[in-house]
Design a protein around this motif. Sequence first.
Motif, PDB file in Angstrom:
ATOM      1  N   LEU A 314       6.811   0.662  -6.037  1.00  9.61           N
ATOM      2  CA  LEU A 314       5.764  -0.074  -5.323  1.00  9.61           C
ATOM      3  C   LEU A 314       4.461   0.702  -5.310  1.00  9.61           C
ATOM      4  O   LEU A 314       3.375   0.136  -5.464  1.00  9.61           O
ATOM      5  CB  LEU A 314       6.212  -0.383  -3.891  1.00  9.61           C
ATOM      6  CG  LEU A 314       7.148  -1.585  -3.710  1.00  9.61           C
ATOM      7  CD1 LEU A 314       7.609  -1.660  -2.258  1.00  9.61           C
ATOM      8  CD2 LEU A 314       6.419  -2.876  -4.096  1.00  9.61           C
ATOM      9  N   LEU A 315       4.562   2.018  -5.106  1.00  9.56           N
ATOM     10  CA  LEU A 315       3.365   2.852  -5.116  1.00  9.56           C
ATOM     11  C   LEU A 315       2.684   2.816  -6.489  1.00  9.56           C
ATOM     12  O   LEU A 315       1.456   2.701  -6.587  1.00  9.56           O
ATOM     13  CB  LEU A 315       3.726   4.286  -4.733  1.00  9.56           C
ATOM     14  CG  LEU A 315       2.570   5.297  -4.728  1.00  9.56           C
ATOM     15  CD1 LEU A 315       1.521   4.879  -3.703  1.00  9.56           C
ATOM     16  CD2 LEU A 315       3.084   6.698  -4.432  1.00  9.56           C
ATOM     17  N   ILE A 316       3.502   2.891  -7.537  1.00  9.48           N
ATOM     18  CA  ILE A 316       2.945   2.836  -8.899  1.00  9.48           C
ATOM     19  C   ILE A 316       2.274   1.483  -9.145  1.00  9.48           C
ATOM     20  O   ILE A 316       1.165   1.405  -9.695  1.00  9.48           O
ATOM     21  CB  ILE A 316       4.051   3.097  -9.938  1.00  9.48           C
ATOM     22  CG1 ILE A 316       4.567   4.536  -9.804  1.00  9.48           C
ATOM     23  CG2 ILE A 316       3.540   2.844 -11.350  1.00  9.48           C
ATOM     24  CD1 ILE A 316       5.774   4.836 -10.672  1.00  9.48           C
ATOM     25  N   PHE A 317       2.936   0.406  -8.738  1.00  9.38           N
ATOM     26  CA  PHE A 317       2.359  -0.922  -8.930  1.00  9.38           C
ATOM     27  C   PHE A 317       1.055  -1.066  -8.153  1.00  9.38           C
ATOM     28  O   PHE A 317       0.099  -1.702  -8.623  1.00  9.38           O
ATOM     29  CB  PHE A 317       3.349  -2.008  -8.484  1.00  9.38           C
ATOM     30  CG  PHE A 317       4.597  -2.066  -9.327  1.00  9.38           C
ATOM     31  CD1 PHE A 317       4.581  -1.625 -10.646  1.00  9.38           C
ATOM     32  CD2 PHE A 317       5.777  -2.559  -8.806  1.00  9.38           C
ATOM     33  CE1 PHE A 317       5.733  -1.686 -11.428  1.00  9.38           C
ATOM     34  CE2 PHE A 317       6.927  -2.622  -9.579  1.00  9.38           C
ATOM     35  CZ  PHE A 317       6.898  -2.171 -10.899  1.00  9.38           C
ATOM     36  N   TRP A 318       1.015  -0.505  -6.956  1.00  7.65           N
ATOM     37  CA  TRP A 318      -0.200  -0.599  -6.137  1.00  7.65           C
ATOM     38  C   TRP A 318      -1.349   0.171  -6.768  1.00  7.65           C
ATOM     39  O   TRP A 318      -2.488  -0.304  -6.776  1.00  7.65           O
ATOM     40  CB  TRP A 318       0.102  -0.077  -4.734  1.00  7.65           C
ATOM     41  CG  TRP A 318      -1.109  -0.080  -3.845  1.00  7.65           C
ATOM     42  CD1 TRP A 318      -1.692  -1.158  -3.252  1.00  7.65           C
ATOM     43  CD2 TRP A 318      -1.886   1.065  -3.472  1.00  7.65           C
ATOM     44  NE1 TRP A 318      -2.778  -0.775  -2.525  1.00  7.65           N
ATOM     45  CE2 TRP A 318      -2.925   0.599  -2.639  1.00  7.65           C
ATOM     46  CE3 TRP A 318      -1.787   2.435  -3.736  1.00  7.65           C
ATOM     47  CZ2 TRP A 318      -3.873   1.456  -2.091  1.00  7.65           C
ATOM     48  CZ3 TRP A 318      -2.729   3.280  -3.190  1.00  7.65           C
ATOM     49  CH2 TRP A 318      -3.759   2.796  -2.378  1.00  7.65           C
ATOM     50  N   ARG A 319      -1.031   1.379  -7.310  1.00  8.23           N
ATOM     51  CA  ARG A 319      -2.075   2.173  -7.955  1.00  8.23           C
ATOM     52  C   ARG A 319      -2.610   1.466  -9.203  1.00  8.23           C
ATOM     53  O   ARG A 319      -3.786   1.582  -9.543  1.00  8.23           O
ATOM     54  CB  ARG A 319      -1.517   3.560  -8.340  1.00  8.23           C
ATOM     55  CG  ARG A 319      -1.181   4.448  -7.146  1.00  8.23           C
ATOM     56  CD  ARG A 319      -2.446   4.910  -6.427  1.00  8.23           C
ATOM     57  NE  ARG A 319      -3.300   5.694  -7.302  1.00  8.23           N
ATOM     58  CZ  ARG A 319      -3.213   7.002  -7.462  1.00  8.23           C
ATOM     59  NH1 ARG A 319      -2.280   7.684  -6.807  1.00  8.23           N
ATOM     60  NH2 ARG A 319      -4.052   7.641  -8.250  1.00  8.23           N
TER      61      ARG A 319
END
Length: 327
Positions: A314-319
Amino acid sequence: MTLISYDDAGLQEKIITTGELAALSIDTSKKLWLNVHGIHDVELIKLIGQKFGLHPLVQEDILNTEQRPKVDEFSGYVFLETRHFYFEKESLSVSSEQISLVLGRQFVLTFQERSTGAFAPVRERLRAEHSPMRLLGIDYLAYSLLDSIVDKYFSVLEEMGDESEALEDALLAKPNITQLHSIHQLKRASIELRRVVWPLREVINHLARNESGFFSAGTIPYLRDIYDHTVNFIESLESIRDSLGGLMDIYMTSVSNRVNLEVRALTVVAMLFMPATLIAGIFGMNFHDMPWLAEPNGFWWAMAIMGGIALVMLLIFWRRQWLSSQT
Protein backbone atom coordinates in the motif's frame (compact mmCIF):
# COMPACT_ATOMS: atom_id res chain seq x y z
CA MET A 1 -52.94 31.48 -51.02
CA THR A 2 -51.66 35.02 -50.51
CA LEU A 3 -51.50 37.34 -53.49
CA ILE A 4 -49.36 40.48 -53.41
CA SER A 5 -49.31 42.86 -56.35
CA TYR A 6 -47.25 46.03 -56.25
CA ASP A 7 -45.61 48.74 -58.30
CA ASP A 8 -43.90 52.03 -57.60
CA ALA A 9 -47.18 53.61 -56.44
CA GLY A 10 -48.32 51.07 -53.86
CA LEU A 11 -49.06 47.51 -52.77
CA GLN A 12 -52.13 45.33 -52.55
CA GLU A 13 -52.20 42.16 -50.45
CA LYS A 14 -55.03 39.71 -49.96
CA ILE A 15 -55.83 36.07 -49.31
CA ILE A 16 -57.56 34.54 -52.33
CA THR A 17 -59.64 31.43 -52.92
CA THR A 18 -59.45 28.92 -55.75
CA GLY A 19 -62.34 30.64 -57.50
CA GLU A 20 -60.69 34.03 -57.27
CA LEU A 21 -57.49 32.56 -58.66
CA ALA A 22 -59.36 31.05 -61.62
CA ALA A 23 -60.90 34.46 -62.39
CA LEU A 24 -57.64 36.35 -61.82
CA SER A 25 -56.58 38.65 -64.62
CA ILE A 26 -52.81 39.10 -64.61
CA ASP A 27 -51.85 42.76 -64.86
CA THR A 28 -48.47 42.89 -66.57
CA SER A 29 -47.96 46.47 -65.42
CA LYS A 30 -47.61 45.27 -61.81
CA LYS A 31 -45.29 42.83 -60.12
CA LEU A 32 -47.09 39.77 -58.76
CA TRP A 33 -46.18 37.44 -55.90
CA LEU A 34 -48.39 34.44 -55.24
CA ASN A 35 -47.50 32.41 -52.14
CA VAL A 36 -49.17 29.04 -51.50
CA HIS A 37 -49.18 27.35 -48.08
CA GLY A 38 -49.81 23.62 -48.39
CA ILE A 39 -49.34 21.65 -51.59
CA HIS A 40 -51.63 18.68 -50.99
CA ASP A 41 -54.28 19.92 -53.44
CA VAL A 42 -53.28 18.49 -56.82
CA GLU A 43 -56.08 20.27 -58.67
CA LEU A 44 -55.00 23.62 -57.26
CA ILE A 45 -51.44 23.09 -58.46
CA LYS A 46 -52.81 22.20 -61.90
CA LEU A 47 -54.88 25.40 -61.90
CA ILE A 48 -51.84 27.50 -61.01
CA GLY A 49 -49.87 25.67 -63.68
CA GLN A 50 -52.46 26.50 -66.30
CA LYS A 51 -52.71 30.10 -65.14
CA PHE A 52 -48.98 30.76 -65.32
CA GLY A 53 -47.99 28.26 -68.01
CA LEU A 54 -46.02 25.85 -65.85
CA HIS A 55 -44.74 22.64 -67.41
CA PRO A 56 -46.33 19.40 -66.11
CA LEU A 57 -42.92 18.25 -64.86
CA VAL A 58 -42.63 21.45 -62.82
CA GLN A 59 -46.04 20.79 -61.28
CA GLU A 60 -44.93 17.26 -60.45
CA ASP A 61 -41.75 18.52 -58.79
CA ILE A 62 -43.75 20.99 -56.69
CA LEU A 63 -45.94 18.17 -55.38
CA ASN A 64 -42.96 15.89 -54.68
CA THR A 65 -41.57 17.19 -51.38
CA GLU A 66 -38.45 15.00 -51.38
CA GLN A 67 -36.59 16.88 -54.11
CA ARG A 68 -32.98 17.99 -53.73
CA PRO A 69 -32.18 21.65 -54.53
CA LYS A 70 -32.15 22.18 -58.27
CA VAL A 71 -32.85 24.77 -60.96
CA ASP A 72 -34.58 24.38 -64.34
CA GLU A 73 -34.94 27.08 -66.98
CA PHE A 74 -37.86 27.38 -69.37
CA SER A 75 -38.71 29.91 -72.02
CA GLY A 76 -40.88 32.07 -69.79
CA TYR A 77 -39.67 31.33 -66.27
CA VAL A 78 -37.02 29.83 -64.01
CA PHE A 79 -37.96 27.08 -61.56
CA LEU A 80 -35.89 26.21 -58.51
CA GLU A 81 -36.33 24.16 -55.37
CA THR A 82 -34.63 24.35 -52.02
CA ARG A 83 -35.36 23.58 -48.36
CA HIS A 84 -36.05 25.69 -45.30
CA PHE A 85 -34.60 24.34 -42.01
CA TYR A 86 -35.60 24.59 -38.36
CA PHE A 87 -33.57 23.40 -35.39
CA GLU A 88 -35.37 21.23 -32.83
CA LYS A 89 -33.57 21.93 -29.57
CA GLU A 90 -35.31 19.18 -27.61
CA SER A 91 -34.27 16.39 -29.98
CA LEU A 92 -31.11 18.12 -31.31
CA SER A 93 -32.31 17.51 -34.86
CA VAL A 94 -33.35 19.58 -37.85
CA SER A 95 -36.70 19.54 -39.58
CA SER A 96 -37.25 21.02 -43.00
CA GLU A 97 -39.83 21.90 -45.58
CA GLN A 98 -39.49 22.07 -49.32
CA ILE A 99 -39.86 25.49 -50.92
CA SER A 100 -40.44 25.77 -54.64
CA LEU A 101 -39.95 29.10 -56.42
CA VAL A 102 -40.92 30.14 -59.93
CA LEU A 103 -39.53 33.40 -61.32
CA GLY A 104 -41.23 34.82 -64.41
CA ARG A 105 -40.82 38.11 -66.17
CA GLN A 106 -43.37 39.87 -63.97
CA PHE A 107 -44.31 37.31 -61.33
CA VAL A 108 -42.91 35.12 -58.56
CA LEU A 109 -44.65 31.97 -57.34
CA THR A 110 -43.64 30.33 -54.05
CA PHE A 111 -44.95 27.02 -52.72
CA GLN A 112 -44.49 26.03 -49.06
CA GLU A 113 -45.52 22.83 -47.34
CA ARG A 114 -46.95 24.76 -44.39
CA SER A 115 -47.20 28.26 -42.98
CA THR A 116 -43.97 28.84 -41.06
CA GLY A 117 -43.25 32.55 -41.47
CA ALA A 118 -40.20 31.84 -43.63
CA PHE A 119 -40.90 34.87 -45.81
CA ALA A 120 -42.23 37.19 -43.10
CA PRO A 121 -39.20 39.56 -43.24
CA VAL A 122 -39.66 40.00 -47.01
CA ARG A 123 -43.35 40.78 -46.58
CA GLU A 124 -42.57 43.39 -43.94
CA ARG A 125 -40.09 45.09 -46.25
CA LEU A 126 -42.64 45.18 -49.04
CA ARG A 127 -45.37 46.56 -46.75
CA ALA A 128 -43.20 49.40 -45.47
CA GLU A 129 -44.05 52.82 -46.86
CA HIS A 130 -41.70 54.02 -49.59
CA SER A 131 -40.12 50.58 -49.67
CA PRO A 132 -37.18 50.55 -52.12
CA MET A 133 -38.09 46.95 -52.99
CA ARG A 134 -41.13 48.19 -54.89
CA LEU A 135 -38.90 50.25 -57.15
CA LEU A 136 -36.78 47.27 -58.10
CA GLY A 137 -37.61 44.44 -60.48
CA ILE A 138 -39.35 41.18 -59.72
CA ASP A 139 -35.96 39.47 -59.86
CA TYR A 140 -34.95 41.37 -56.72
CA LEU A 141 -37.97 39.89 -54.93
CA ALA A 142 -36.77 36.40 -55.92
CA TYR A 143 -33.32 37.26 -54.57
CA SER A 144 -34.82 38.49 -51.28
CA LEU A 145 -36.77 35.26 -50.84
CA LEU A 146 -33.65 33.17 -51.43
CA ASP A 147 -31.65 35.37 -49.08
CA SER A 148 -34.20 34.92 -46.27
CA ILE A 149 -33.91 31.14 -46.66
CA VAL A 150 -30.10 31.15 -46.55
CA ASP A 151 -30.06 33.52 -43.57
CA LYS A 152 -32.16 30.99 -41.64
CA TYR A 153 -29.44 28.39 -42.26
CA PHE A 154 -27.01 30.48 -40.22
CA SER A 155 -29.50 30.67 -37.33
CA VAL A 156 -29.70 26.86 -37.35
CA LEU A 157 -25.91 26.65 -37.52
CA GLU A 158 -25.52 29.00 -34.56
CA GLU A 159 -27.90 26.93 -32.44
CA MET A 160 -26.01 23.77 -33.35
CA GLY A 161 -22.74 25.47 -32.37
CA ASP A 162 -24.16 26.46 -28.98
CA GLU A 163 -25.31 22.89 -28.33
CA SER A 164 -21.90 21.58 -29.37
CA GLU A 165 -20.14 23.87 -26.90
CA ALA A 166 -22.53 22.87 -24.11
CA LEU A 167 -21.86 19.21 -24.88
CA GLU A 168 -18.12 19.77 -24.70
CA ASP A 169 -18.40 21.33 -21.23
CA ALA A 170 -20.60 18.45 -20.05
CA LEU A 171 -18.22 15.83 -21.46
CA LEU A 172 -15.25 17.35 -19.68
CA ALA A 173 -17.20 17.35 -16.41
CA LYS A 174 -18.83 13.91 -16.45
CA PRO A 175 -19.39 11.90 -19.65
CA ASN A 176 -22.43 9.66 -19.97
CA ILE A 177 -24.29 7.71 -22.67
CA THR A 178 -26.90 10.46 -23.11
CA GLN A 179 -24.22 12.85 -24.33
CA LEU A 180 -23.05 10.25 -26.84
CA HIS A 181 -26.59 10.06 -28.21
CA SER A 182 -26.68 13.88 -28.46
CA ILE A 183 -23.42 13.89 -30.43
CA HIS A 184 -24.86 11.39 -32.90
CA GLN A 185 -28.00 13.51 -33.25
CA LEU A 186 -25.99 16.64 -34.04
CA LYS A 187 -23.83 14.75 -36.52
CA ARG A 188 -26.94 13.48 -38.29
CA ALA A 189 -28.31 17.04 -38.42
CA SER A 190 -25.05 18.35 -39.88
CA ILE A 191 -25.10 15.65 -42.56
CA GLU A 192 -28.64 16.61 -43.55
CA LEU A 193 -27.70 20.29 -43.76
CA ARG A 194 -24.64 19.50 -45.85
CA ARG A 195 -26.69 17.34 -48.23
CA VAL A 196 -28.92 20.34 -49.01
CA VAL A 197 -26.49 23.26 -49.02
CA TRP A 198 -23.91 21.69 -51.36
CA PRO A 199 -26.33 21.47 -54.32
CA LEU A 200 -27.91 24.80 -53.34
CA ARG A 201 -24.54 26.45 -53.82
CA GLU A 202 -24.45 25.23 -57.41
CA VAL A 203 -28.06 26.38 -57.94
CA ILE A 204 -27.23 29.92 -56.86
CA ASN A 205 -24.03 29.91 -58.89
CA HIS A 206 -26.09 28.94 -61.94
CA LEU A 207 -28.52 31.79 -61.27
CA ALA A 208 -25.64 34.25 -60.87
CA ARG A 209 -24.33 33.32 -64.32
CA ASN A 210 -27.73 34.53 -65.60
CA GLU A 211 -27.60 32.57 -68.84
CA SER A 212 -31.35 32.95 -69.36
CA GLY A 213 -31.40 36.69 -68.60
CA PHE A 214 -34.08 36.61 -65.89
CA PHE A 215 -31.96 38.71 -63.53
CA SER A 216 -30.94 42.30 -64.13
CA ALA A 217 -27.35 43.47 -63.93
CA GLY A 218 -28.12 45.19 -60.63
CA THR A 219 -29.34 41.96 -59.00
CA ILE A 220 -26.41 39.77 -60.04
CA PRO A 221 -24.05 41.10 -57.28
CA TYR A 222 -26.71 40.22 -54.69
CA LEU A 223 -26.89 36.66 -56.02
CA ARG A 224 -23.11 36.43 -55.79
CA ASP A 225 -23.41 37.59 -52.19
CA ILE A 226 -25.80 34.68 -51.47
CA TYR A 227 -23.28 32.37 -53.13
CA ASP A 228 -20.58 33.67 -50.79
CA HIS A 229 -22.93 33.07 -47.87
CA THR A 230 -23.44 29.45 -48.89
CA VAL A 231 -19.67 28.94 -49.18
CA ASN A 232 -19.20 30.49 -45.74
CA PHE A 233 -21.98 28.31 -44.36
CA ILE A 234 -20.37 25.14 -45.73
CA GLU A 235 -17.02 26.09 -44.18
CA SER A 236 -18.66 26.81 -40.82
CA LEU A 237 -20.62 23.56 -41.03
CA GLU A 238 -17.42 21.61 -41.68
CA SER A 239 -15.91 23.27 -38.61
CA ILE A 240 -18.83 22.08 -36.49
CA ARG A 241 -18.56 18.59 -37.98
CA ASP A 242 -14.87 18.53 -36.98
CA SER A 243 -15.84 19.75 -33.52
CA LEU A 244 -18.39 16.95 -33.18
CA GLY A 245 -15.71 14.46 -34.22
CA GLY A 246 -13.51 15.91 -31.48
CA LEU A 247 -16.36 15.52 -28.98
CA MET A 248 -16.59 11.86 -29.92
CA ASP A 249 -12.86 11.48 -29.26
CA ILE A 250 -13.26 13.25 -25.91
CA TYR A 251 -16.08 10.89 -24.95
CA MET A 252 -14.14 7.77 -25.94
CA THR A 253 -11.02 9.02 -24.15
CA SER A 254 -13.02 9.81 -21.00
CA VAL A 255 -14.70 6.41 -21.00
CA SER A 256 -11.38 4.67 -21.63
CA ASN A 257 -9.76 6.62 -18.80
CA ARG A 258 -12.59 5.73 -16.43
CA VAL A 259 -12.24 2.05 -17.34
CA ASN A 260 -8.48 2.27 -16.75
CA LEU A 261 -9.06 3.74 -13.30
CA GLU A 262 -11.49 0.96 -12.43
CA VAL A 263 -9.13 -1.72 -13.72
CA ARG A 264 -6.27 -0.14 -11.77
CA ALA A 265 -8.32 -0.19 -8.57
CA LEU A 266 -9.18 -3.86 -9.08
CA THR A 267 -5.52 -4.60 -9.83
CA VAL A 268 -4.42 -2.95 -6.59
CA VAL A 269 -6.92 -5.01 -4.59
CA ALA A 270 -5.84 -8.21 -6.34
CA MET A 271 -2.15 -7.51 -5.73
CA LEU A 272 -2.78 -6.85 -2.05
CA PHE A 273 -4.30 -10.31 -1.66
CA MET A 274 -1.77 -12.18 -3.80
CA PRO A 275 0.97 -12.44 -1.08
CA ALA A 276 -1.64 -13.53 1.48
CA THR A 277 -2.95 -16.13 -0.97
CA LEU A 278 0.61 -17.37 -1.55
CA ILE A 279 1.37 -17.69 2.16
CA ALA A 280 -1.98 -19.36 2.87
CA GLY A 281 -1.33 -21.79 0.01
CA ILE A 282 2.11 -22.68 1.31
CA PHE A 283 0.89 -23.37 4.83
CA GLY A 284 -2.03 -25.33 3.42
CA MET A 285 0.21 -27.98 1.89
CA ASN A 286 -0.04 -31.48 3.40
CA PHE A 287 3.50 -31.82 4.80
CA HIS A 288 4.11 -33.18 8.31
CA ASP A 289 7.14 -31.01 9.03
CA MET A 290 6.66 -27.29 8.33
CA PRO A 291 7.84 -24.17 10.24
CA TRP A 292 5.43 -22.78 12.86
CA LEU A 293 2.95 -25.66 12.59
CA ALA A 294 3.75 -26.67 16.15
CA GLU A 295 4.20 -23.09 17.37
CA PRO A 296 1.33 -21.78 19.55
CA ASN A 297 1.62 -18.34 17.89
CA GLY A 298 2.31 -19.62 14.38
CA PHE A 299 -1.06 -18.48 13.06
CA TRP A 300 -0.53 -14.93 14.34
CA TRP A 301 2.99 -14.83 12.87
CA ALA A 302 1.54 -15.79 9.46
CA MET A 303 -1.19 -13.13 9.76
CA ALA A 304 1.37 -10.53 10.76
CA ILE A 305 3.51 -11.32 7.72
CA MET A 306 0.45 -11.09 5.45
CA GLY A 307 -0.58 -7.73 6.95
CA GLY A 308 2.98 -6.37 6.86
CA ILE A 309 3.39 -7.23 3.18
CA ALA A 310 0.01 -5.62 2.41
CA LEU A 311 0.99 -2.42 4.26
CA VAL A 312 4.32 -2.24 2.43
CA MET A 313 2.57 -2.68 -0.88
CA LEU A 314 0.00 0.00 0.00
CA LEU A 315 2.84 2.37 0.82
CA ILE A 316 4.48 1.63 -2.53
CA PHE A 317 1.20 2.16 -4.38
CA TRP A 318 0.64 5.44 -2.55
CA ARG A 319 4.13 6.70 -3.39
CA ARG A 320 3.52 5.85 -7.05
CA GLN A 321 0.10 7.59 -6.88
CA TRP A 322 -1.73 4.46 -7.94
CA LEU A 323 -4.33 5.07 -5.25
CA SER A 324 -5.24 8.50 -6.63
CA SER A 325 -8.47 8.91 -8.61
CA GLN A 326 -6.72 11.31 -11.02
CA THR A 327 -4.92 10.19 -14.14
